[in-house]
Design an enzyme around this catalytic site. Structure first.
Site, PDB file in Angstrom:
ATOM      1  N   ASP A  82       0.839  -1.100   0.121  1.00  0.00           N
ATOM      2  CA  ASP A  82       0.112   0.031   0.110  1.00  0.00           C
ATOM      3  C   ASP A  82       0.777   1.167  -0.068  1.00  0.00           C
ATOM      4  OD1 ASP A  82      -2.694   1.270   0.508  1.00  0.00           O
ATOM      5  OD2 ASP A  82      -1.652   1.990   2.174  1.00  0.00           O
ATOM      6  N   GLU A 135      -1.432  -1.042  -5.925  1.00  0.00           N
ATOM      7  CA  GLU A 135      -2.617  -0.367  -6.624  1.00  0.00           C
ATOM      8  C   GLU A 135      -2.423   0.247  -7.701  1.00  0.00           C
ATOM      9  OE1 GLU A 135      -4.803   2.149  -3.175  1.00  0.00           O
ATOM     10  OE2 GLU A 135      -2.611   1.684  -2.634  1.00  0.00           O
ATOM     11  N   CYS A 140     -12.912  -4.607   4.363  1.00  0.00           N
ATOM     12  CA  CYS A 140     -12.241  -5.427   5.649  1.00  0.00           C
ATOM     13  C   CYS A 140     -11.425  -6.463   5.179  1.00  0.00           C
ATOM     14  CB  CYS A 140     -13.351  -5.876   6.398  1.00  0.00           C
ATOM     15  SG  CYS A 140     -13.075  -6.906   7.856  1.00  0.00           S
ATOM     16  N   CYS A 195     -13.478  -9.783   6.681  1.00  0.00           N
ATOM     17  CA  CYS A 195     -14.833 -10.336   6.344  1.00  0.00           C
ATOM     18  C   CYS A 195     -15.223  -9.849   4.948  1.00  0.00           C
ATOM     19  CB  CYS A 195     -15.692 -10.017   7.504  1.00  0.00           C
ATOM     20  SG  CYS A 195     -16.358  -8.273   7.499  1.00  0.00           S
ATOM     21  N   CYS A 240     -14.099  -2.389  11.538  1.00  0.00           N
ATOM     22  CA  CYS A 240     -15.097  -3.028  10.683  1.00  0.00           C
ATOM     23  C   CYS A 240     -16.445  -3.312  11.707  1.00  0.00           C
ATOM     24  CB  CYS A 240     -14.567  -4.470  10.331  1.00  0.00           C
ATOM     25  SG  CYS A 240     -15.763  -5.342   9.360  1.00  0.00           S
ATOM     26  N   CYS A 266     -17.210  -7.370  11.535  1.00  0.00           N
ATOM     27  CA  CYS A 266     -16.721  -8.296  12.478  1.00  0.00           C
ATOM     28  C   CYS A 266     -15.836  -7.932  13.691  1.00  0.00           C
ATOM     29  CB  CYS A 266     -15.794  -9.365  11.436  1.00  0.00           C
ATOM     30  SG  CYS A 266     -14.341  -8.367  11.007  1.00  0.00           S
ATOM     31  N   ASP A 278      -3.444   1.456   6.656  1.00  0.00           N
ATOM     32  CA  ASP A 278      -2.795   0.968   5.574  1.00  0.00           C
ATOM     33  C   ASP A 278      -2.282  -0.484   5.374  1.00  0.00           C
ATOM     34  OD1 ASP A 278      -2.429   3.931   5.023  1.00  0.00           O
ATOM     35  OD2 ASP A 278      -0.534   4.037   5.846  1.00  0.00           O
TER      36      ASP A 278
HETATM   37 ZN   LIG Z   1     -14.931  -7.247   8.857  1.00  0.00          ZN
END
Ligand SMILES: [Zn+2]
Length: 447
Positions: free
Chosen positions: A205, A289, A342, A345, A361, A364, A371
């Site tokens: 990242d 990216e 996330c 999940c 998140c 979860c 980052d």
């Molecule tokens: Zn999550």
């Protein structure tokens, strides 16, 4: 056969300095001379007076040769290598072709403008030579210019040349502040390994606070020297703008400013080289990216730190180094929400603001450095299973060849049995859930 540039600072005396400057002057003069002819030809064509196509580099050079002998005003051409104007015409031809291709939609990337006239002092002093170019310990021998001293011994290049695995094709000499550099284009016989032996995948990242965060938890900070250098740069440029125009003081500050600029650029380049070499040498597959660097630079707040970090430069280096060292470079789709998803999940947070440094998140309960979360997502994206399902959004070649040639396409990924049998992305992700593994320990092989 790959091409590699070896760049060295030159230590030159006053006589050589003068000679280098006149070569750069000749190249600039020839460029402008050729461009003038092109512009005139185009005007004549529009007026219906000419039906000829535009002059090529070769015909420009031919005309130039007969013109320079008839012209008493440019006596300097005898002391300058004929290569300098000749190569300038080649550059001009390439610039014209780029312009036409860009206009005709045959060229990827940003629009290419029509070649401009070069003004002395406003454009970089540079010229290119071909022909008999030799390197000896600590020296380079160029046509017309003779033996020039290099700032370093150039041992790696010498070894290649003497071992017969390298061949110099051209030398570009340019000036940065008050220092001259030579960049030698070398055709290198480099055995390009199919793989560097690592089977792991690392997500990278690229960031603003940290230059790069790896999915392994390693954080690569931007060089501190750069930050300090930038502060000094700002101070100098403020002082520069306060100096009276045309004053001796202003000239002095201008020189210092230019010198400092060159130093900051060198620090940055050096740092990027270290980071990209480390990545390509110690990971099997690297996912970055597809940052729309140009688009992001439009955002002024981010612009400074981004351009300082040199993302575009980083991508370019990563591209060829991955090929050298046998790593695979994968460029994730620019629509892949690496920072908003996330990594545990897969839930997407659409409300994530740029200021939030950690990812929380709601699904979860994962709390992770922002980052690092993005880097882990990127690492997961490279996985064949993920890549296959995301293949329709993959940015394999969005604007005709913009993606790095070393980048993998999803169908490449599917043909690699080791990766197909490696653990699924979910497993890799939960491995890092909430923890920051120590740097360097995840360099081993995935089984
Ligand atoms: Zn999550």
């Amino acid at each position: 056969m790959t091409h590699q540039a070896f760049r060295y600072a030159l230590d030159v005396n006053d006589r050589q300095r003068g000679l280098l400057a006149s070569h750069a002057g000749a190249a600039r003069y020839a460029w402008n001379w050729g461009l003038r002819r092109i512009v005139d030809t185009m005007a004549a064509h529009r007026a219906g007076e000419a039906t000829t196509c535009l002059p090529s580099a070769m015909s420009l050079h031919r005309d130039w040769n007969s013109w320079k002998k008839s012209e008493a005003g440019i006596a300097w051409w005898t002391e300058v290598s004929k290569c300098a104007p000749q190569e300038a015409f080649r550059d001009l031809e390439a610039a014209m072709r780029a312009f036409w291709d860009s206009r005709g939609g045959r060229r990827a990337g940003p629009r290419v403008h029509f070649p401009r006239f070069k003004k002395k002092g406003r454009t970089r002093d540079r010229f290119r030579l071909t022909g008999a170019i030799h390197v000896e310990t600590g020296h380079v021998r160029l046509p017309r210019l003779g033996r020039l001293r290099l700032h370093e011994a150039a041992k790696p290049l010498l070894d290649r040349l003497q071992g017969g695995s390298g061949h110099i094709t051209a030398a570009t000499v340019s000036r940065e502040a008050d220092r001259w550099y030579v960049s030698l284009a070398v055709e290198v016989d480099r055995t390009v390994p199919v793989s560097n032996g690592y089977r792991d995948t690392v997500g990278v990242d690229l960031g603003v606070l940290a230059l790069a965060t790896l999915s392994t938890g390693e954080v690569v900070a931007g060089p501190r020297a750069l930050r300090a250098g930038l502060r000094r740069l700002r101070r100098l440029s403020r002082r520069h703008s306060r100096c009276q125009k045309g004053s001796a003081n202003r000239r002095r500050v201008t020189r210092r400013l230019a010198r400092h600029h060159a130093r900051v650029a060198a620090v940055r380049r050096d740092h990027l080289h270290k980071l990209t070499t480390m990545l390509a040498k110690s990971h099997g597959r690297i996912v970055v990216e597809d940052l729309n660097v140009r688009g992001m630079l439009g955002n002024r707040q981010l612009a400074r730190s981004l351009s300082d970090a040199g993302f575009g430069e980083l991508r370019r280096m990563l591209d060829y180094k991955c090929r050298w060292y046998g790593a695979q470079l994968v460029v994730a789709s620019r629509w892949f929400p690496s920072s908003k998803a996330c990594s545990a999940c897969g839930a997407i947070r659409t409300d994530l603001s740029l200021g939030e440094r950690s990812f929380r998140c709601p699904g979860c309960g994962l709390v992770l450095d922002r980052d690092l979360n993005a880097a882990i997502n990127l690492a997961g994206w490279a996985h064949p299973a993920v890549a296959a399902s995301a293949s329709e959004t993959e940015n394999a070649c969005p604007r005709g060849g913009q993606t790095a040639p070393g980048a993998a396409r999803p169908d490449d990924a599917g043909t690699e049995p080791q990766r197909a049998s490696s653990p699924g992305p979910r497993k890799t992700w939960t491995l890092h859930k909430g923890v920051m593994p120590k740097g360097g320990e995840v360099h081993g092989k995935e089984t």
